[in-house]
Design a protein around this motif. Structure first.
Motif, mmCIF file in Angstrom:
data_model
loop_
_atom_site.group_PDB
_atom_site.id
_atom_site.type_symbol
_atom_site.label_atom_id
_atom_site.label_comp_id
_atom_site.label_asym_id
_atom_site.label_seq_id
_atom_site.Cartn_x
_atom_site.Cartn_y
_atom_site.Cartn_z
ATOM 1 N N ALA A 264 0.863 -1.190 0.000
ATOM 2 C CA ALA A 264 0.000 0.000 0.000
ATOM 3 C C ALA A 264 0.891 1.228 0.000
ATOM 4 C CB ALA A 264 -0.930 -0.017 1.206
ATOM 5 N N PRO A 265 1.651 1.430 -1.095
ATOM 6 C CA PRO A 265 2.600 2.546 -1.116
ATOM 7 C C PRO A 265 1.882 3.879 -0.931
ATOM 8 C CG PRO A 265 2.329 1.587 -3.326
ATOM 9 C CD PRO A 265 1.635 0.683 -2.362
ATOM 10 N N GLY A 266 2.531 4.771 -0.195
ATOM 11 C CA GLY A 266 1.971 6.110 0.014
ATOM 12 C C GLY A 266 1.092 6.215 1.249
ATOM 13 N N THR A 267 0.750 5.075 1.882
ATOM 14 C CA THR A 267 -0.099 5.141 3.066
ATOM 15 C C THR A 267 0.768 5.259 4.326
ATOM 16 O OG1 THR A 267 -0.134 2.736 3.298
ATOM 17 C CG2 THR A 267 -1.883 3.725 1.975
ATOM 18 N N LEU A 268 0.160 5.770 5.400
ATOM 19 C CA LEU A 268 0.872 5.944 6.666
ATOM 20 C C LEU A 268 0.038 5.387 7.805
ATOM 21 C CD1 LEU A 268 1.944 9.703 6.279
ATOM 22 C CD2 LEU A 268 3.445 7.752 6.029
ATOM 23 N N CYS A 269 0.725 4.937 8.851
ATOM 24 C CA CYS A 269 0.055 4.463 10.055
ATOM 25 C C CYS A 269 0.555 5.297 11.233
ATOM 26 C CB CYS A 269 0.369 2.982 10.256
ATOM 27 S SG CYS A 269 -0.433 2.290 11.694
ATOM 28 N N PHE A 270 -0.378 5.791 12.057
ATOM 29 C CA PHE A 270 -0.033 6.626 13.215
ATOM 30 C C PHE A 270 -0.555 5.995 14.493
ATOM 31 C CE2 PHE A 270 -0.566 9.586 9.646
ATOM 32 C CZ PHE A 270 0.590 10.339 9.729
ATOM 33 N N ILE A 271 0.226 6.090 15.559
ATOM 34 C CA ILE A 271 -0.229 5.708 16.893
ATOM 35 C C ILE A 271 -0.368 7.000 17.687
ATOM 36 C CG2 ILE A 271 0.296 4.382 18.972
ATOM 37 C CD1 ILE A 271 0.030 2.529 16.585
ATOM 38 N N VAL A 272 -1.558 7.203 18.268
ATOM 39 C CA VAL A 272 -1.887 8.494 18.885
ATOM 40 C C VAL A 272 -2.345 8.273 20.331
ATOM 41 C CG1 VAL A 272 -3.412 10.511 18.687
ATOM 42 C CG2 VAL A 272 -2.643 9.325 16.616
ATOM 43 N N PRO A 273 -1.799 9.024 21.296
ATOM 44 C CA PRO A 273 -2.300 8.905 22.677
ATOM 45 C C PRO A 273 -3.788 9.249 22.709
ATOM 46 C CG PRO A 273 -0.315 10.281 22.586
ATOM 47 C CD PRO A 273 -0.740 10.041 21.173
ATOM 48 N N ALA A 274 -4.571 8.486 23.504
ATOM 49 C CA ALA A 274 -6.021 8.712 23.529
ATOM 50 C C ALA A 274 -6.351 10.157 23.901
ATOM 51 C CB ALA A 274 -6.674 7.737 24.504
ATOM 52 N N ALA A 275 -5.547 10.746 24.783
ATOM 53 C CA ALA A 275 -5.818 12.114 25.222
ATOM 54 C C ALA A 275 -5.626 13.136 24.095
ATOM 55 C CB ALA A 275 -4.905 12.464 26.394
ATOM 56 N N GLU A 276 -4.938 12.716 23.027
ATOM 57 C CA GLU A 276 -4.670 13.634 21.907
ATOM 58 C C GLU A 276 -5.595 13.387 20.717
ATOM 59 O OE1 GLU A 276 -2.893 16.104 22.191
ATOM 60 O OE2 GLU A 276 -0.929 15.744 23.092
ATOM 61 N N GLN A 277 -6.596 12.514 20.895
ATOM 62 C CA GLN A 277 -7.447 12.127 19.765
ATOM 63 C C GLN A 277 -8.069 13.339 19.055
ATOM 64 O OE1 GLN A 277 -10.753 9.466 20.623
ATOM 65 N NE2 GLN A 277 -10.806 8.878 18.474
ATOM 66 N N ALA A 278 -8.694 14.218 19.831
ATOM 67 C CA ALA A 278 -9.400 15.347 19.220
ATOM 68 C C ALA A 278 -8.407 16.260 18.500
ATOM 69 C CB ALA A 278 -10.170 16.121 20.281
ATOM 70 N N ARG A 279 -7.255 16.518 19.143
ATOM 71 C CA ARG A 279 -6.255 17.410 18.544
ATOM 72 C C ARG A 279 -5.698 16.801 17.255
ATOM 73 N NH1 ARG A 279 -0.736 19.853 19.691
ATOM 74 N NH2 ARG A 279 -0.134 18.092 20.971
ATOM 75 N N PHE A 280 -5.450 15.470 17.291
ATOM 76 C CA PHE A 280 -4.930 14.775 16.110
ATOM 77 C C PHE A 280 -5.932 14.873 14.949
ATOM 78 C CE2 PHE A 280 -4.747 10.841 13.566
ATOM 79 C CZ PHE A 280 -3.439 10.902 13.110
ATOM 80 N N GLU A 281 -7.184 14.555 15.234
ATOM 81 C CA GLU A 281 -8.189 14.559 14.157
ATOM 82 C C GLU A 281 -8.375 15.963 13.592
ATOM 83 O OE1 GLU A 281 -11.774 12.459 15.168
ATOM 84 O OE2 GLU A 281 -10.708 10.542 15.323
ATOM 85 N N ARG A 282 -8.343 16.967 14.471
ATOM 86 C CA ARG A 282 -8.497 18.349 14.005
ATOM 87 C C ARG A 282 -7.307 18.761 13.140
ATOM 88 N NH1 ARG A 282 -7.800 21.494 18.348
ATOM 89 N NH2 ARG A 282 -9.242 20.189 19.510
ATOM 90 N N ALA A 283 -6.098 18.392 13.580
ATOM 91 C CA ALA A 283 -4.895 18.767 12.820
ATOM 92 C C ALA A 283 -4.917 18.136 11.430
ATOM 93 C CB ALA A 283 -3.644 18.340 13.577
ATOM 94 N N LEU A 284 -5.341 16.886 11.352
ATOM 95 C CA LEU A 284 -5.371 16.232 10.036
ATOM 96 C C LEU A 284 -6.464 16.808 9.154
ATOM 97 C CD1 LEU A 284 -3.356 14.225 11.458
ATOM 98 C CD2 LEU A 284 -4.054 12.705 9.610
#
Ligand code: ADP
Ligand code: MG
Length: 313
Positions: A264-284
């Motif tokens: 699956a070239p070009g794809t990425l996998c991220f591990i995110v602390p649960a406390a950062e879920q909202a910030r991560f989703e907003r940033a993306l």
């Protein structure tokens, strides 16, 4: 360097239209010069492609160039940096045809244009066919690069990009599965000319715990990231976003094993602390990058993949 090598550079690797403000000296000078702003750091990545190992003589050279740049740029993106330029060291047999060079340079220029990367120099030599790229990116001073490991129990597993189509193209190429034209084109594109969402990597910088560009398969790379972190995960296999051709052919192509165990070239996998879920989703979201939550990191080692009906993948 002989005149013909200067010729090659001038004809195939001098793209004045693709310039970036960070680049001061570029192709044609003795060395390249990069000027970063006072609040940025330089991040580098090297990727080598050898004929017979990473690509084959019969592969079309524009696709070889595209995949090489996509692979290098996605590794840099995984660690949170914003790629902006690269160098190319190319070696070719004396008998290398002009057609090959033409196609290689076209593929490289197209993908460089799509990702807005400047080619700032390199070296061109005679030898076995091989190419080395060094990609350069920036990271703001106050943000640490996203590491490859460090997942902790309770963290969330996310992916960006679409899965399955590149693997489907391989099934088609080996004659194991026939595809209608639209599906064949989408699948071939995912394998030969994969898109890379560079923005997701820099958006996740400073938020994600760790990240990886998927280079073999989601199953293998995620399992590796978890094992290296000393933990495991339970994931919902069917949450993984599928490419358009895979959506139309999932059952006949072997089901969810295809997107999980194929390239699956070009794809990425991220591990995110649960406390950062909202910030991560907003940033993306702000970076116009779609991310999908697929599971949860756990203390118990191993990767447990479940399907919609509760059965294991
Ligand atoms: P010489 O071999 O005479 O020292 P160089 O290797 O320095 O010449 O190449 C001349 C210029 O062309 C340099 O600016 C170099 O960075 C650039 N260059 C050489 N090969 C490539 C390539 N494949 N892609 C981009 N730039 C290249
Ligand atoms: Mg040289």
């Amino acid at each position: 360097m002989s005149v013909s090598e200067f010729d090659i550079i001038e004809r195939f690797f001098h793209w004045p239209c693709l310039q970036r403000p960070e680049v001061r000296l570029s192709v044609g000078d003795d060395a390249a010069e990069l000027a970063l702003s006072a609040h940025e750091r330089l991040v580098l990545q090297s990727t080598q492609y050898l004929e017979g190992v990473d690509f084959h003589r019969e592969d079309s050279a524009d696709s070889v160039a595209h995949r090489l740049l996509a692979k290098a740029a996605s590794s840099l993106a995984a660690c949170g940096a914003k790629p902006f330029s690269f160098t190319l060291a190319l070696s070719m047999p004396a008998a290398a045809s002009e057609d090959w060079l033409q196609a290689f340079s076209r593929g490289l220029e197209n993908s460089a244009r799509t990702m807005q990367l400047a080619l700032i120099g390199g070296d061109t030599t005679r030898g076995p066919r091989a190419a080395v790229l060094h990609v350069h990116g920036t990271l703001p001073d106050h943000i640490a690069p996203t590491p490859r490991t460090g997942a902790a129990p309770g963290d969330l597993v996310y992916v960006t990009g679409q899965f399955g189509d590149a693997a489907l193209a391989l099934l088609h190429e080996t004659g194991e599965l026939q595809l209608i034209r639209a599906d064949r084109e989408a699948a071939t594109r995912a394998l030969r000319f994969p898109d890379v969402n560079l923005a997701s990597g820099s958006a996740a910088a400073g938020i994600a715990r760790c990240a990886r560009a998927i280079d073999t398969s989601l199953m293998e790379n995620l399992a590796g990231m978890l094992a290296d972190s000393g933990c495991g995960a339970t994931v919902q296999a069917h949450y993984v976003p599928l490419g358009p051709a895979t959506r139309n052919n999932l059952e006949r192509a072997g089901g969810w094993n295809l997107p999980w165990n194929g390239p699956a070239p070009g794809t990425l996998c991220f591990i995110v602390p649960a406390a950062e879920q909202a910030r991560f989703e907003r940033a993306l979201q702000e970076a116009e990058s779609e991310c999908t939550w697929i599971g949860l990191v756990e203390r118990s080692p191993g990767l447990r993949c479940y399907l919609e009906d509760g059965s294991a993948l």
